[in-house]
Design a protein around this motif. Sequence first.
Motif, PDB file in Angstrom:
ATOM      1  N   GLY A 107       0.806  -1.231  -0.112  1.00 16.37           N
ATOM      2  CA  GLY A 107       0.018  -0.027  -0.016  1.00 16.37           C
ATOM      3  C   GLY A 107       0.935   1.187   0.006  1.00 16.37           C
ATOM      4  N   TYR A 108       0.458   2.366  -0.741  1.00 15.38           N
ATOM      5  CA  TYR A 108       1.233   3.370  -0.747  1.00 15.38           C
ATOM      6  C   TYR A 108       0.501   4.515  -0.248  1.00 15.38           C
ATOM      7  N   SER A 109      -0.720   4.556   0.292  1.00 16.73           N
ATOM      8  CA  SER A 109      -1.482   5.529   0.740  1.00 16.73           C
ATOM      9  C   SER A 109      -2.138   4.917   1.804  1.00 16.73           C
ATOM     10  N   LYS A 110      -2.726   5.820   3.011  1.00 13.82           N
ATOM     11  CA  LYS A 110      -3.542   5.206   4.032  1.00 13.82           C
ATOM     12  C   LYS A 110      -4.856   4.519   3.516  1.00 13.82           C
ATOM     13  N   GLU A 111      -5.376   4.889   2.394  1.00  9.12           N
ATOM     14  CA  GLU A 111      -6.585   4.412   2.001  1.00  9.12           C
ATOM     15  C   GLU A 111      -6.379   2.967   1.451  1.00  9.12           C
ATOM     16  N   ALA A 112      -5.286   2.937   0.561  1.00  8.28           N
ATOM     17  CA  ALA A 112      -4.761   1.601   0.063  1.00  8.28           C
ATOM     18  C   ALA A 112      -4.569   0.682   1.203  1.00  8.28           C
ATOM     19  N   ILE A 113      -3.720   1.106   2.188  1.00  8.05           N
ATOM     20  CA  ILE A 113      -3.347   0.254   3.288  1.00  8.05           C
ATOM     21  C   ILE A 113      -4.415  -0.403   3.811  1.00  8.05           C
ATOM     22  N   LEU A 114      -5.200   0.441   4.352  1.00  4.37           N
ATOM     23  CA  LEU A 114      -6.586   0.059   5.005  1.00  4.37           C
ATOM     24  C   LEU A 114      -7.376  -0.994   4.038  1.00  4.37           C
ATOM     25  N   LYS A 115      -7.500  -0.591   2.863  1.00  2.00           N
ATOM     26  CA  LYS A 115      -8.360  -1.435   1.951  1.00  2.00           C
ATOM     27  C   LYS A 115      -7.517  -3.061   1.943  1.00  2.00           C
ATOM     28  N   ILE A 116      -6.393  -2.917   1.845  1.00  2.00           N
ATOM     29  CA  ILE A 116      -5.754  -4.121   1.646  1.00  2.00           C
ATOM     30  C   ILE A 116      -5.729  -5.040   3.028  1.00  2.00           C
ATOM     31  N   MET A 117      -5.458  -4.302   4.161  1.00  2.00           N
ATOM     32  CA  MET A 117      -5.740  -4.928   5.447  1.00  2.00           C
ATOM     33  C   MET A 117      -7.175  -5.639   5.310  1.00  2.00           C
ATOM     34  N   LYS A 118      -8.095  -5.036   4.928  1.00  2.00           N
ATOM     35  CA  LYS A 118      -9.438  -5.403   5.227  1.00  2.00           C
ATOM     36  C   LYS A 118      -9.814  -6.762   4.048  1.00  2.00           C
ATOM     37  N   ASP A 119      -8.865  -6.766   3.017  1.00  2.00           N
ATOM     38  CA  ASP A 119      -9.138  -7.815   1.930  1.00  2.00           C
ATOM     39  C   ASP A 119      -8.603  -9.102   2.568  1.00  2.00           C
ATOM     40  N   SER A 120      -9.643 -10.041   2.479  1.00  2.00           N
ATOM     41  CA  SER A 120      -9.309 -11.557   3.143  1.00  2.00           C
ATOM     42  C   SER A 120      -8.379 -12.215   2.216  1.00  2.00           C
ATOM     43  N   ARG A 121      -8.118 -11.755   0.938  1.00  2.00           N
ATOM     44  CA  ARG A 121      -7.142 -12.693   0.130  1.00  2.00           C
ATOM     45  C   ARG A 121      -5.772 -12.394   0.705  1.00  2.00           C
ATOM     46  N   LEU A 122      -4.581 -13.441   0.427  1.00  3.13           N
ATOM     47  CA  LEU A 122      -3.504 -12.957   0.920  1.00  3.13           C
ATOM     48  C   LEU A 122      -2.414 -12.916  -0.366  1.00  3.13           C
ATOM     49  N   GLY A 123      -1.711 -12.071  -0.144  1.00  2.65           N
ATOM     50  CA  GLY A 123      -0.806 -11.509  -1.307  1.00  2.65           C
ATOM     51  C   GLY A 123       0.740 -12.057  -0.931  1.00  2.65           C
ATOM     52  N   THR A 124       1.896 -11.828  -1.862  1.00  2.00           N
ATOM     53  CA  THR A 124       3.098 -12.145  -1.764  1.00  2.00           C
ATOM     54  C   THR A 124       3.656 -11.859  -0.449  1.00  2.00           C
ATOM     55  N   TYR A 125       3.602 -10.586  -0.054  1.00  2.00           N
ATOM     56  CA  TYR A 125       3.991 -10.049   1.117  1.00  2.00           C
ATOM     57  C   TYR A 125       3.636 -10.837   2.424  1.00  2.00           C
ATOM     58  N   GLY A 126       2.225 -11.096   2.470  1.00  2.00           N
ATOM     59  CA  GLY A 126       1.603 -11.604   3.516  1.00  2.00           C
ATOM     60  C   GLY A 126       2.367 -13.190   3.515  1.00  2.00           C
ATOM     61  N   VAL A 127       2.168 -13.884   2.503  1.00  2.00           N
ATOM     62  CA  VAL A 127       2.787 -15.388   2.443  1.00  2.00           C
ATOM     63  C   VAL A 127       4.180 -15.296   2.969  1.00  2.00           C
ATOM     64  N   VAL A 128       5.070 -14.532   2.390  1.00  2.00           N
ATOM     65  CA  VAL A 128       6.360 -14.264   2.791  1.00  2.00           C
ATOM     66  C   VAL A 128       6.673 -14.070   4.288  1.00  2.00           C
ATOM     67  N   GLY A 129       5.940 -13.294   4.801  1.00  2.03           N
ATOM     68  CA  GLY A 129       5.791 -12.577   5.844  1.00  2.03           C
ATOM     69  C   GLY A 129       5.396 -13.608   7.097  1.00  2.03           C
ATOM     70  N   LEU A 130       4.268 -14.533   6.813  1.00  2.00           N
ATOM     71  CA  LEU A 130       3.834 -15.587   7.814  1.00  2.00           C
ATOM     72  C   LEU A 130       4.918 -16.695   7.880  1.00  2.00           C
ATOM     73  N   LEU A 131       5.251 -17.299   6.624  1.00  2.00           N
ATOM     74  CA  LEU A 131       6.230 -18.067   6.643  1.00  2.00           C
ATOM     75  C   LEU A 131       7.592 -17.816   7.251  1.00  2.00           C
ATOM     76  N   GLY A 132       7.948 -16.693   7.158  1.00  2.00           N
ATOM     77  CA  GLY A 132       9.318 -16.086   7.865  1.00  2.00           C
ATOM     78  C   GLY A 132       8.908 -16.056   9.422  1.00  2.00           C
ATOM     79  N   MET A 133       7.839 -15.605   9.877  1.00  2.00           N
ATOM     80  CA  MET A 133       7.387 -15.410  11.145  1.00  2.00           C
ATOM     81  C   MET A 133       7.428 -17.010  11.885  1.00  2.00           C
ATOM     82  N   LEU A 134       6.680 -17.913  11.007  1.00  2.00           N
ATOM     83  CA  LEU A 134       6.536 -19.215  11.693  1.00  2.00           C
ATOM     84  C   LEU A 134       7.862 -19.973  11.865  1.00  2.00           C
ATOM     85  N   ALA A 135       8.560 -19.711  10.748  1.00  2.00           N
ATOM     86  CA  ALA A 135      10.087 -20.381  10.822  1.00  2.00           C
ATOM     87  C   ALA A 135      10.995 -19.747  11.825  1.00  2.00           C
TER      88      ALA A 135
END
Length: 273
Positions: A107-135
Amino acid sequence: MLDSFFVKAHQKFRRFCILFFNASVFLTRLPAPQWVPFNNQLLRLSAVYFPLIGVLVGFLGALVWCVLGCLFPVSLALVLTLCFCIYLTGAFHEDGWADSCDALGGGYSKEAILKIMKDSRLGTYGVVGLLGMLAVKFLSLLALAEQHSILSAGVLLVLGQGLSRWFALGVMAKLRYVRDDFGKSKPLAHSISFGNLVRAACPVVVVSVWAIYSTALSTGVMLLAFLVACSFVVYFARQLKKAIGGYTGDGLGAVQQLSEVGFYLAVIALQRL
């Protein structure tokens, strides 16, 4: 006079149970008695018990780890324990961390960041971050078990779970809730008083004393580990404030994950110095 004392004690215990179960149902899959009422006002008041719920989750996870450690290799027992903890909490905080990674990464603006947070779909950043955190969480707890024992590492797991939820309360006290629409964390959008923060810290302090006496950690190492975990929280809270002006439920989940892992990493590093 004695009857009055017991009546007041019963009322206080009932109030504790109501708020405890409101917090438990919000943060975990654990059931609650049918007589317990649930509403937004009770949920708001129950926030002071979030660290206690974290201690409970950690205790159940540590218990499972110790039992499975008698049946399986330590690493396999730990994987099953982490799966158990994720199921117990409904991946509540992991979801917040993944959504925060997606939002802050893409996200590159407040509105875009909040919209992505609300989206139930998981993107690349989320997958990488989640796998990294669990590891990192798996390897950190495994290292703690190798440095001490499963029992001692389990105590630190209990402490990490409770402490991280207390840090989330700290963020709620310092930042404002930024969503206008109704979300699961909307009822928690209020200022937490200093007195309630102190009350919420009580179970964490008790487990900290337990950890000091049951492991080889000194009080100084424990305090430094707290400060390191706190630095993770302060940095991330500043990123949230800069990006969206406050916090969301996903942001609080990310704070919990970051501070928990930060605490484990600090303990490992300080013991090696």
